[in-house]
Write a protein that holds these residues in place. Structure first.
Motif, PDB file in Angstrom:
ATOM      1  N   UNK A 401       0.645  -1.172  -0.132  1.00  0.00           N
ATOM      2  CA  UNK A 401      -0.043  -0.032   0.111  1.00  0.00           C
ATOM      3  C   UNK A 401       0.848   1.203   0.195  1.00  0.00           C
ATOM      4  N   UNK A 402       0.434   2.243  -1.005  1.00  0.00           N
ATOM      5  CA  UNK A 402       1.327   3.472  -1.001  1.00  0.00           C
ATOM      6  C   UNK A 402       0.423   4.533  -1.572  1.00  0.00           C
ATOM      7  N   UNK A 403       1.207   5.772  -1.427  1.00  0.00           N
ATOM      8  CA  UNK A 403       0.397   6.978  -1.938  1.00  0.00           C
ATOM      9  C   UNK A 403       1.392   7.428  -3.211  1.00  0.00           C
ATOM     10  N   UNK A 404       0.583   7.727  -4.206  1.00  0.00           N
ATOM     11  CA  UNK A 404       1.372   8.593  -5.474  1.00  0.00           C
ATOM     12  C   UNK A 404       0.555   9.614  -5.773  1.00  0.00           C
ATOM     13  N   UNK A 407      -2.875  10.004  -4.213  1.00  0.00           N
ATOM     14  CA  UNK A 407      -3.748   8.795  -4.556  1.00  0.00           C
ATOM     15  C   UNK A 407      -3.438   7.787  -3.772  1.00  0.00           C
ATOM     16  N   UNK A 408      -4.104   7.099  -2.977  1.00  0.00           N
ATOM     17  CA  UNK A 408      -3.854   6.003  -2.209  1.00  0.00           C
ATOM     18  C   UNK A 408      -4.038   4.715  -2.984  1.00  0.00           C
ATOM     19  N   UNK A 409      -3.134   3.755  -3.111  1.00  0.00           N
ATOM     20  CA  UNK A 409      -3.159   2.401  -3.959  1.00  0.00           C
ATOM     21  C   UNK A 409      -2.922   1.373  -2.766  1.00  0.00           C
ATOM     22  N   UNK A 410      -4.019   0.659  -2.871  1.00  0.00           N
ATOM     23  CA  UNK A 410      -3.857  -0.526  -1.809  1.00  0.00           C
ATOM     24  C   UNK A 410      -3.226  -1.641  -2.234  1.00  0.00           C
ATOM     25  N   UNK A 411      -2.512  -2.540  -1.439  1.00  0.00           N
ATOM     26  CA  UNK A 411      -1.999  -3.664  -1.756  1.00  0.00           C
ATOM     27  C   UNK A 411      -2.757  -4.746  -2.462  1.00  0.00           C
ATOM     28  N   UNK A 412      -2.443  -5.400  -3.689  1.00  0.00           N
ATOM     29  CA  UNK A 412      -3.055  -6.060  -4.289  1.00  0.00           C
ATOM     30  C   UNK A 412      -4.046  -5.575  -5.209  1.00  0.00           C
TER      31      UNK A 412
END
Length: 517
Positions: A401-404, A407-412
């Motif tokens: 999980x990270x933020x770009x 925008x937060x992008x969840x694991x998987x």
């Protein structure tokens, strides 16, 4: 009795409430992330809409409504489409360690590879093992190693020019997409497997038939259904994949590739000393993989010989990757470039003049040197790849999980990158539908965001075979354009009707005349 039925009814009711809660929670992911998405259908998510139209049309529709980022559900699985170049730079380059894998391997492919004890290649290899294999094979695509493979490419080009000569004499238009498909198949079989089959002259083999039949069983709809089944019935999916792996023609094709490759590897290992002594050692992709060895890893003191070389099953998987990625994509590149030159004769003449000037200024250059030394040829190829990228989309899997860029992008989660949409966006390209090779001159590229042009992806997971594909295409065009010109005929379709899926290709072929200079 009534008491039992009452308890059973209560249990069913509780189960339904639980399932509804799980679906409600699953379909709330994108809303909680603040990412717009189309309305969902319970159980299917947005799968029905994806089954009704090509994925590129679906992306076009919802990007127009939602901006540069939107999400959707296949079953309950979350995909996020990203056309924002700053976010893509984070995903593919700056935070690429959190997006190591390109995509999930279809379950049926997993079963077929397992049946044949075949490695996943580089495309579907994961994590640290992907890094190890990439480190070993990267030198295989160096200029020095590409030059070693050039004689095999040159031989197929000579065969192609012979076929074009016969076509020219008949003064008829020809579907160049089919001709180039035969050429690239012949080249791939020679380079990847050491199999010299003159496909352009009508010869065939079990290996060429297997290569021709690849992926007739897989399409976008197939994979949408697989994703849905995987959400709700993973055990059933694995069971059906085990059966399908034995019944579908894809399994038979992969078995031919696997058995042929292992047989060649075994034969070469048995005669390795003899070939080296006699100077008859082949310099092809298969042999280079057999010889490949990564240098010592200073960060890993336990690095040993076994960790620096490839197993036979990994070599076979990589050869399969090379065939899948290099055959159709390169033939399409050549066909689309020929088409664009035919309908833009001024640009074709400018390219031909650049080729003639190079040969006048350089005495007896090799085809490799010539194809790598003509800037205008590079610009033409790059512009063709912009208008007709081999893969209209690519993807990355988030493994952390990270933020770009907010925008937060969840694991998987899977990130979908709409290459075709970006390449044809008026925001990044002036008159994007116009064929203009000068976009890729030093002046034309000045100030352009590099992520606006990504026909082979970007970052560590970009296509490793890009340099070979470009070498093959450029050498082919140089040889052809020294003798012939591409011309429109009454059969030439303008504009082309396209079929867009994993790759894109002309629905009705590309018919051109081959005129002699």
């Amino acid at each position: 009795m009534m008491g039992f039925l009452g308890i059973l009814l209560l249990l069913i009711t509780l189960l339904l409430i639980y399932c509804c809660y799980r679906l409600y929670h699953a379909y709330g992911v994108l809303k909680r992330l603040g990412i717009p998405h189309p309305p969902v259908t319970p159980l299917m998510g947005n799968g029905i809409e994806l089954l009704k139209m090509p994925s590129t049309d679906f992306q076009e529709k919802w990007l127009a409504k939602s901006g540069k980022v939107f999400g959707y559900y296949i079953g309950t699985k979350v995909d996020i489409v990203v056309a924002d170049l700053d976010i893509l730079k984070e995903i593919m380059i700056k935070q690429s360690n959190k997006f190591v894998n390109v995509d999930r391997q279809p379950q049926i492919m997993i079963e077929i590879r397992r049946n044949n004890n075949m490695g996943p290649g580089l495309l579907f290899e994961e994590g640290e093992e992907w890094k190890r294999i990439r480190r070993i094979i990267t030198p295989t695509f160096s200029s020095k190693k590409l030059k070693l493979m050039m004689p095999l490419v040159d031989k197929s080009i000579s065969s192609l020019c012979s076929v074009l000569e016969d076509i020219n004499k008949k003064e008829q238009s020809v579907n160049v997409h089919i001709i180039y498909a035969q050429f690239t198949l012949e080249t791939i079989l020679a380079v990847a497997f050491g199999s010299e089959v003159n496909v352009l002259k009508g010869e065939g083999s079990a290996l060429s038939e297997a290569a021709n039949g690849f992926f007739t069983d897989l399409n976008e709809s197939f994979l949408v259904w697989e994703d849905i089944f995987n959400c709700y019935f993973p055990t059933l999916l694995r069971f059906l994949s085990v059966i399908g792996a034995r019944m579908l023609s894809l399994g038979k094709h992969m078995k031919v590739v696997n058995d042929t490759s292992l047989s060649i590897i075994k034969s070469r290992r048995e005669h390795q000393m003899e070939q080296s002594h006699n100077g008859n050692k082949r310099e092809d992709f298969l042999q280079l993989l057999m010889d490949a060895e990564a240098p010592d890893d200073p960060e890993n003191e336990s690095s040993n010989k076994a960790s620096r070389v490839l197993t036979d099953k990994q070599i076979v998987g990589l050869c399969l990757d090379f065939m899948i990625a290099g055959q159709e994509t390169t033939s399409s590149l050549l066909a689309f470039t020929s088409y664009l030159l035919a309908i833009n004769p001024q640009e074709q003449e400018q390219l031909c003049q650049a080729i003639d000037d190079y040969y006048q200024e350089n005495e007896n250059p090799s085809l490799y040197d010539a194809s790598q030394s003509i800037p205008y040829l590079d610009w033409v190829i790059q512009e063709a790849l912009r208008i007709y990228p081999p893969a209209p989309t690519t993807s990355r899997l988030c493994n952390e999980t990270c933020t770009a860029n907010g925008i937060t992008i969840p694991n998987g989660c899977r990130i979908i990158i709409p290459i075709l949409k970006i390449h044809m966006s008026p925001e990044y390209w002036d008159q994007p539908e116009v064929f203009n090779p000068k976009r890729f001159s030093p002046e034309g590229k000045e100030g352009r965001n590099p992520q606006a042009y990504i026909p082979f992806g970007s970052g560590p997971r970009s296509c490793i075979g890009m340099r070979f594909a470009l070498m093959e295409a450029k050498a082919c065009l140089v040889s052809i354009l020294r003798k012939y010109r591409f011309e429109r005929s009454p059969d030439t379709q303008v504009p082309l009707k396209m079929v867009v899926g994993f790759t894109q290709f002309p629905k009705d072929g590309i018919y051109l005349k081959i005129a002699k200079v």
